[in-house]
Structure formats: C-alpha cells, structure tokens
Design a protein around this motif. Structure first.
Motif, PDB file in Angstrom:
ATOM      1  N   ASP A  43       0.830  -1.207   0.000  1.00  0.00           N
ATOM      2  CA  ASP A  43       0.000   0.000   0.000  1.00  0.00           C
ATOM      3  C   ASP A  43       0.869   1.264   0.000  1.00  0.00           C
ATOM      4  N   GLY A 132      -4.184  -1.430   7.332  1.00  0.00           N
ATOM      5  CA  GLY A 132      -5.417  -2.038   6.846  1.00  0.00           C
ATOM      6  C   GLY A 132      -5.194  -3.371   6.185  1.00  0.00           C
ATOM      7  N   VAL A 465     -10.623  -3.703   9.843  1.00  0.00           N
ATOM      8  CA  VAL A 465     -10.635  -2.349   9.281  1.00  0.00           C
ATOM      9  C   VAL A 465     -11.865  -1.620   9.795  1.00  0.00           C
ATOM     10  N   GLU A 467     -14.500   1.967   9.911  1.00  0.00           N
ATOM     11  CA  GLU A 467     -15.134   2.904   8.982  1.00  0.00           C
ATOM     12  C   GLU A 467     -14.269   4.137   8.732  1.00  0.00           C
ATOM     13  N   HIS A 469     -11.097   4.231   8.279  1.00  0.00           N
ATOM     14  CA  HIS A 469      -9.904   3.952   7.489  1.00  0.00           C
ATOM     15  C   HIS A 469     -10.018   4.636   6.133  1.00  0.00           C
ATOM     16  N   TYR A 470      -8.860   4.917   5.519  1.00  0.00           N
ATOM     17  CA  TYR A 470      -8.888   5.566   4.214  1.00  0.00           C
ATOM     18  C   TYR A 470      -9.417   4.604   3.145  1.00  0.00           C
ATOM     19  N   PRO A 471      -9.944   5.123   2.047  1.00  0.00           N
ATOM     20  CA  PRO A 471     -10.483   4.274   0.979  1.00  0.00           C
ATOM     21  C   PRO A 471      -9.398   3.385   0.386  1.00  0.00           C
ATOM     22  N   PRO A 472      -9.788   2.264  -0.210  1.00  0.00           N
ATOM     23  CA  PRO A 472      -8.788   1.363  -0.804  1.00  0.00           C
ATOM     24  C   PRO A 472      -8.007   2.056  -1.916  1.00  0.00           C
ATOM     25  N   PRO A 493     -14.101   2.173   3.079  1.00  0.00           N
ATOM     26  CA  PRO A 493     -12.952   1.270   3.264  1.00  0.00           C
ATOM     27  C   PRO A 493     -13.376  -0.177   3.021  1.00  0.00           C
ATOM     28  N   GLU A 494     -12.408  -1.065   2.947  1.00  0.00           N
ATOM     29  CA  GLU A 494     -12.740  -2.476   2.739  1.00  0.00           C
ATOM     30  C   GLU A 494     -11.679  -3.367   3.353  1.00  0.00           C
ATOM     31  N   GLU A 550     -16.704  -4.647   1.777  1.00  0.00           N
ATOM     32  CA  GLU A 550     -16.843  -3.231   2.097  1.00  0.00           C
ATOM     33  C   GLU A 550     -17.224  -3.054   3.565  1.00  0.00           C
TER      34      GLU A 550
END
Length: 585
Positions: A43, A132, A465, A467, A469-472, A493-494, A550
């Motif tokens: 990441d 994450g 993870v 809610e 957390h940053y988006p994937p 996030p997912e 998700e």
C-alpha cells in the motif's frame, strides 16, 4: 530485507548466523507473504506511485511547519499533460500523542510517529501507522505423501500425532583425527583459512605428546592433570586425546582453556578447529581469519609448560565423509553404512542417511531438525545448510510491539528462550517424486528418528478495518475517479483477504461488523454486532482465492449501532484448491 532467503550450503556469514536469512522480511524465505508487513508496504508503494506526477514535476519539496512536532513536505509543479499537480507528506514526529493539524484549509489527524500521504494534497491515501492489510498466521503441518509416492522401502512413522520422516536409518562413524594420505606436517600452528582455503569448515591438527613416569607421579602428587591453553580461538575448538573427546570451546576470538588427561608414553593430541560462517561485514573483514591467534601451550608438566606453537603438527583438511562425497546420490552407496537401531545412544561425529517421499501439494517443504544437535544436512546431494539446536537468550523480548520511536535492532524482538532455528528449507525443485536421499553429519549427538518433514503455509488470514480507514488504494486508479465522476471521499474502506496462490478461502472462522474485541486468532463479539456478519462475509469469500468486503452499513444492510464507529473483523482459513491432491492417511 524485502525477500528473505536461505543460506544454503556453508554460505551463512557472521560468524554464528543461522541458516535462515529471513529477518522477518515481507516475503519470507519460502516465498510466502509476511502479513501485514507485505500488504502494508504494498500500500505504501502504491501511495507513493500515485504521487509520481508531483514528485517528478517538483524541483524541490516545500517545507511547512504545522506544529511543534508536525510538518509538511509538499511537491508541486506542472503536470506532463497540463495543469498543476501536487502531493504532500504530513508528518507527526511526536512519539506519544496524536496531532490535529490544518493543511490547505482542511483538518487532518496524524497518529503518533506517522506520515500521511496525500497524492492530491487533499485526500489521505495512506498513513504509516494505520494498518489495513490482512494479517497472516503461518502454519506448519505434518507432511502428507503424494498419491503413489509411498514406497515399500519407506513409510512415514506417526508417533504422538507427529509424523516422523522415517523408521529406517543407516549410520556411519566419521574417523577421529588424520584419515587420509593428503595430509602434511609443519613446524608450528597455521592459520585455519590459509590451510582449508574454505573448502571445508573443519581442520584437524595432530601432534604427539610424550609423558614420562615422572609426569604421572607429579600429577598424582599435585592434583589436576595438564591443560591445553590457547590465547585466542574462533569459532569451535574440539580437543581430543588419543581420539577421545576431552572438551569443546565455542566463541569468537576467546581464550581456550581445556583440561586434558594423558597416559604414560606417547599420546596423540588432536585439535579440531571449525568455522561456523565467515565474517561478511565491517572494516578489515579479510583480516579476521580463523583458527588460533597468539600462543598455545600445555601446562602442568613437571619440567614446565610445553610450547605447542613451536611443535610439529600434522594437518588434515575436512572430513573423510566430505572427501568421499557420501552425501551424494552417486557416492553414498560406496560407504560402509550400517543399520541404526532405534535405541542407539547419541554419538558424536556420526553420518546418518535415510530416504523419504515428498509431501503432497505445492506448499514449501521444511525439515524439523529439533531432535538433532549440530551439524550439516544434504538432500539428494544438495547442501541445505548448517543446523545447530541452540536456545536464544531468555530476556529481551517485548510483550507488545510498539512501532513508535526510532528503530533499533532489539526492538520488537520475539521468541526469547526458544531455539533460534528448528525448521530448514528444502526447495521442491530439489525433490524427486519418491525416495529422496537425506544425509546428515552430526557433530554432538542427536536422534534422527525424531526428524520430521513438514509443509509451511499461510493457513489463517485475518482482517480488521474500521469505517474511519482511508479508501482502498485501488479505487484511485479507477476510470470513475480519474474522469472526475467519483469522489474518493464517497468510497468506503474495505477488508481484503488474499490466500497464497493455489489456495482458496475454505472457511470463515469469525466475522463481526460492529465493535469486535481482540486480535487475530482471538477475536470476540463486542456489544455492537451485525447478526448477518458471518453470512455476508462467507458469501463474499468462501471458495475464492481473494475477496473484498466493504466496511459500511450498506454492505451489511443495516446499522447495528447508530452513532458508533464500527469495525469489521474477520478470521478465515486457507486450504489448497480443490484441483490439488486432498489426501489423508
């Protein structure tokens, strides 16, 4: 280290480095991912790649102070396709406290000792302290022979639910002392590596000591016998008198003092020096050498000490078994092996051999040599390395690993008080479909009947993870975001679960969307829990090599606890794909 390796043969450095050269690398010595380290670095690399247009456009970064221990490094310039590009790195160097900072009119929360990456100077794509990526738990399993490979010659022996490699072993005693015609005599003690030319770890030294009747009377009257004293030696010294082991000394340039007992008349004093890896870093490493330094003497004689440094010594490089290559498929049958009885007492300087069949599947193969002492091992003539069953120091390990603060080599140490290495990698490319030759040279005494062959895999995967957390990161590269039809802030996030190649998610052991407690392999349901968590995750993941879930109320159809920050925690198991052998016996 990004990819861990194995010091096959005698390539381990040091001295006294273990055969594994893994160092908790993101990819371990078997090629398996060490999660979450591998995923977190993946990441990081993806986030930096998103910053590439700004990084190459900027002549130099702009520095901006955001607080007493917070700062921003900003890269901006003209993009290759026109327009302005910008990327920023927001750092919090406070080791203890989170920080709330303002940057370009927006608020950001920076965890302690972390950096947030903003590829567009607005949205956070990655933070070094917010992990994450999935966590993998590597499992070591007893080998299952592949279909048709169980020869009549060998069967895997099962005792106490452990699969041992063989119930049939052969043994051969290595001669103690000068064993061949290619020896030579020299007045004085020679440096080890100048003689061996690193063709072998072992170098025999032999001299003759004459003991008079007066010496015997002197020892009877005054107590202890004679002592071999050497100013400095490395790495291993074994002292024999008349082919009987008197004692051993281990260390890196340490003084050697070993009591010995002689009989009246002529006695053979044998010194075996041994290297356990050569120095491979630091200044003047070529001058480190091996064997002895300084003076060597025999103390305790009636007429005074004997200066061994000036004695006439006969030298022999290596072991007879090494010279005869009895560890190879071509030459092992030429040696005079004898059957090893199961109740045989452990002996020093012994060669052992057996045959074994490879485990089913494609998972990495290891030999568990915990029952052995110290020596070397070969499979089908390939040298898998030195082994040494030594226990690490009991103190110095942290109960919990805290990433904050500067790195040092003792940080987050694990496995104190446990063997430094018990499993030794055998590449599958070295294995035949059946009847693989295993040969060991054992120096100190061990039990080969307790050796087992096992496979290693990332058998358990966990994801956790929230809610917040940053988006994937993969969403940053989608056409909708690139074309401006999707806001990255609208992406949830997912959790991403990904088995090793050739494996699928066979079961979901735990799933909870809400406020789960604990960590991987120890999750439990908290006060808030969506009752459909297990079914939704199972439907998304079971039978697949990889899946994305998700982390949102939409994905779980309802909000189990309105106004509470929710987290998705999952624990799953990976198993070989259905098209692989699925045997048990």
């Amino acid at each position: 280290m990004y990819f861990g390796g194995t010091n096959f043969g005698r390539t381990s450095g040091g001295p006294f480095y273990i055969t594994s050269y893994d160092y908790d690398a993101p990819l371990d010595e078997y090629g398996l991912r060490s999660e979450p380290k591998w995923g977190h670095l993946k990441d990081l690399h993806a986030a930096i790649k998103l910053c590439e247009p700004a990084l190459v456009a900027a002549d130099a970064p702009q520095y901006r102070k955001l607080g007493s221990k917070q700062e921003a490094h900003i890269y901006h310039g003209d993009g290759e396709t026109g327009g302005k590009v910008c990327a920023a790195f927001l750092a919090n160097i406070d080791e203890h406290k989170s920080a709330h900072v303002k940057f370009n009119g927006q608020s950001y929360t920076l965890p302690p000792w972390s950096v947030s990456i903003l590829p567009d100077c607005r949205h956070v794509a990655f933070n070094t302290a917010k992990v994450g990526a999935q966590t993998s738990v590597k499992t070591v399993e007893s080998a299952r022979p592949s279909l048709g490979s169980m020869s009549i010659l060998q069967k895997v022996v099962r005792q106490d639910n452990v699969s041992y490699i063989s119930k049939s072993w052969m043994a051969l005693k290595e001669p103690i002392g000068i064993w061949g015609e290619n020896n030579f005599t020299f007045q004085g003690l020679l440096e080890h590596l100048n003689v061996t030319k690193d063709r072998s770890d072992y170098l025999w030294h032999k001299t003759r000591i004459s003991v008079s009747e007066d010496d015997i009377s002197f020892w009877k009257k005054n107590g202890p016998n004679s002592t071999v004293s050497i100013d400095s030696m490395r790495d291993v010294l074994r002292v024999f008198v008349n082919k009987q082991l008197a004692g051993s000394i281990v260390g890196h340039w340490v003084k050697a003092v070993q009591p010995v007992r002689f009989i009246q008349g002529n006695n053979d004093l044998l010194l075996l020096t041994q290297t356990v890896g050569l120095q491979n870093y630091g200044a003047f490493l070529e001058k480190d050498g091996a064997g002895f330094r300084g003076k060597a003497k025999l103390t305790g004689f009636k007429n005074g000490d004997l200066d061994l440094s000036k004695s006439s010594w006969t030298y022999q490089v290596g072991l007879k078994g090494e010279a005869d290559k009895i560890y190879t498929v071509e030459h092992n049958e030429k040696a005079e092996w004898s059957t090893l009885e199961t109740d045989a007492s452990p002996s020093i300087f012994m060669w052992y051999k057996t045959y074994f069949d490879p485990p089913a599947g494609t998972d990495p193969v290891v030999l568990n040599l915990e029952s052995m002492g110290r020596g070397q091992a070969w499979v089908n003539g390939q040298h898998i390395g030195r082994y040494w069953n030594i226990i690490s120091q009991k103190d110095g390990c942290d109960r919990t690993c805290d990433y904050r603060g500067a790195y040092n080599s003792d940080k987050c140490t694990t496995n104190c008080g446990k063997p430094t290495q018990t499993r030794y990698h055998v590449p599958r490319s070295w294995l035949k479909p059946s009847s693989n030759l295993l040969v060991l040279f054992e120096e100190t005494g061990g039990n080969p009947f307790k050796i087992s062959v096992k496979t290693v895999t990332a058998g358990i995967l966990c994801g956790q993870v929230s809610e917040s957390h940053y988006p994937p990161l993969r969403k940053w590269s989608t056409p909708d975001y690139i074309n401006g039809t999707m806001s990255i802030n609208s992406v949830a996030p997912e959790v991403h679960l990904h088995c090793e190649d050739g494996h699928v998610i066979s079961s979901i052991e735990f799933a909870s969307y809400g406020t789960p407690r604990g960590s991987c392999d120890g999750f439990s349901i908290g006060k808030c829990h969506a009752s459909n968590s297990l079914s939704i995750v199972s439907e998304a993941c079971k039978g697949r090599n990889s899946c994305f879930i998700e982390v949102s109320n939409t994905a779980f159809i309802s909000d189990p606890c309105s106004g509470t920050l929710k987290t998705l925690a999952v624990m799953s198991r990976c198993s070989p794909s259905q098209n692989m052998s699925d045997l048990s016996f």
